[in-house]
Design a protein around this motif. Sequence first.
Motif, short mmCIF file in Angstrom:
data_model
loop_
_atom_site.label_atom_id
_atom_site.label_comp_id
_atom_site.label_asym_id
_atom_site.label_seq_id
_atom_site.Cartn_x
_atom_site.Cartn_y
_atom_site.Cartn_z
N GLY A 25 0.81 -1.21 0.00
CA GLY A 25 0.00 0.00 0.00
C GLY A 25 0.84 1.26 0.00
N HIS A 26 1.92 1.24 0.74
CA HIS A 26 2.82 2.39 0.76
C HIS A 26 3.49 2.56 -0.59
CE1 HIS A 26 6.76 4.33 1.31
NE2 HIS A 26 6.05 5.15 2.05
N TYR A 27 3.97 1.47 -1.15
CA TYR A 27 4.71 1.57 -2.41
C TYR A 27 3.80 2.01 -3.56
CZ TYR A 27 7.59 0.44 -6.40
OH TYR A 27 8.29 0.52 -7.57
N PHE A 28 2.64 1.38 -3.69
CA PHE A 28 1.77 1.69 -4.83
C PHE A 28 0.83 2.87 -4.55
CE2 PHE A 28 2.75 -2.76 -5.93
CZ PHE A 28 3.30 -2.51 -7.18
N GLY A 29 0.62 3.20 -3.30
CA GLY A 29 -0.30 4.28 -2.98
C GLY A 29 0.42 5.57 -2.68
N ILE A 30 1.04 5.62 -1.53
CA ILE A 30 1.61 6.87 -1.04
C ILE A 30 2.86 7.27 -1.81
CG2 ILE A 30 2.61 7.96 1.00
CD1 ILE A 30 0.81 6.11 2.66
N ALA A 31 3.73 6.32 -2.10
CA ALA A 31 4.98 6.67 -2.77
C ALA A 31 4.74 7.21 -4.17
CB ALA A 31 5.89 5.45 -2.82
N HIS A 32 3.73 6.70 -4.87
CA HIS A 32 3.43 7.22 -6.20
C HIS A 32 2.87 8.64 -6.15
CE1 HIS A 32 4.35 3.97 -8.92
NE2 HIS A 32 3.85 3.11 -8.04
N LEU A 33 2.18 8.96 -5.08
CA LEU A 33 1.63 10.32 -4.95
C LEU A 33 2.73 11.36 -4.90
CD1 LEU A 33 -1.26 9.82 -2.38
CD2 LEU A 33 -1.45 10.17 -4.83
N PHE A 34 3.86 11.00 -4.29
CA PHE A 34 4.94 11.95 -4.12
C PHE A 34 6.06 11.75 -5.13
CE2 PHE A 34 2.81 11.75 -0.04
CZ PHE A 34 2.59 13.10 0.19
N GLY A 35 5.88 10.83 -6.06
CA GLY A 35 6.85 10.64 -7.13
C GLY A 35 8.15 9.99 -6.71
N VAL A 36 8.16 9.29 -5.60
CA VAL A 36 9.40 8.64 -5.16
C VAL A 36 9.41 7.15 -5.49
CG1 VAL A 36 9.87 10.31 -3.34
CG2 VAL A 36 8.50 8.28 -2.84
N ALA A 37 8.37 6.67 -6.17
CA ALA A 37 8.30 5.25 -6.49
C ALA A 37 8.80 4.98 -7.90
CB ALA A 37 6.87 4.76 -6.34
#
Length: 131
Positions: A74-86
């Motif tokens: 969830g962190h990798y596909f959700g939150i990290a994509h929102l901030f462009g760090v994934a």
Amino acid sequence: MPLAQNISTMLVGYLLVMGILGLGLRILSRYPDERGRLARTAGRGVSRGWAGLIRQVVGTAVGGYVLLMIVLVGHYFGIAHLFGVAHLNGRVVASAVTGCAVLVAVVLPVFFIASWLVEWRRRGRGHGAGR
């Protein structure tokens, strides 16, 4: 890491853990003991002895692993994509899955022994009180 990402990650993890704990309390409250207190076990058909202990330890380990995977993915596909760090490829998720599996494999024997010692001490006190 940006402050907003730190806060949102902590908030998601906190809400997941509190939700699981609340669900556990709700399940326990369905089976009160004769005095109306919360039961020690989740159901009436709980096995005892080695089979029950193994079932409880493995169930706890699998549940913890699944919760950890939900948080990581969830962190990798959700939150990290929102901030462009994934921008890393899927190796991060594969590494998280295998790394957490190794963690469970290392910790499971220790957790099993600790659970057995707690039960052994608890039962030892119960037998000594009736003498």
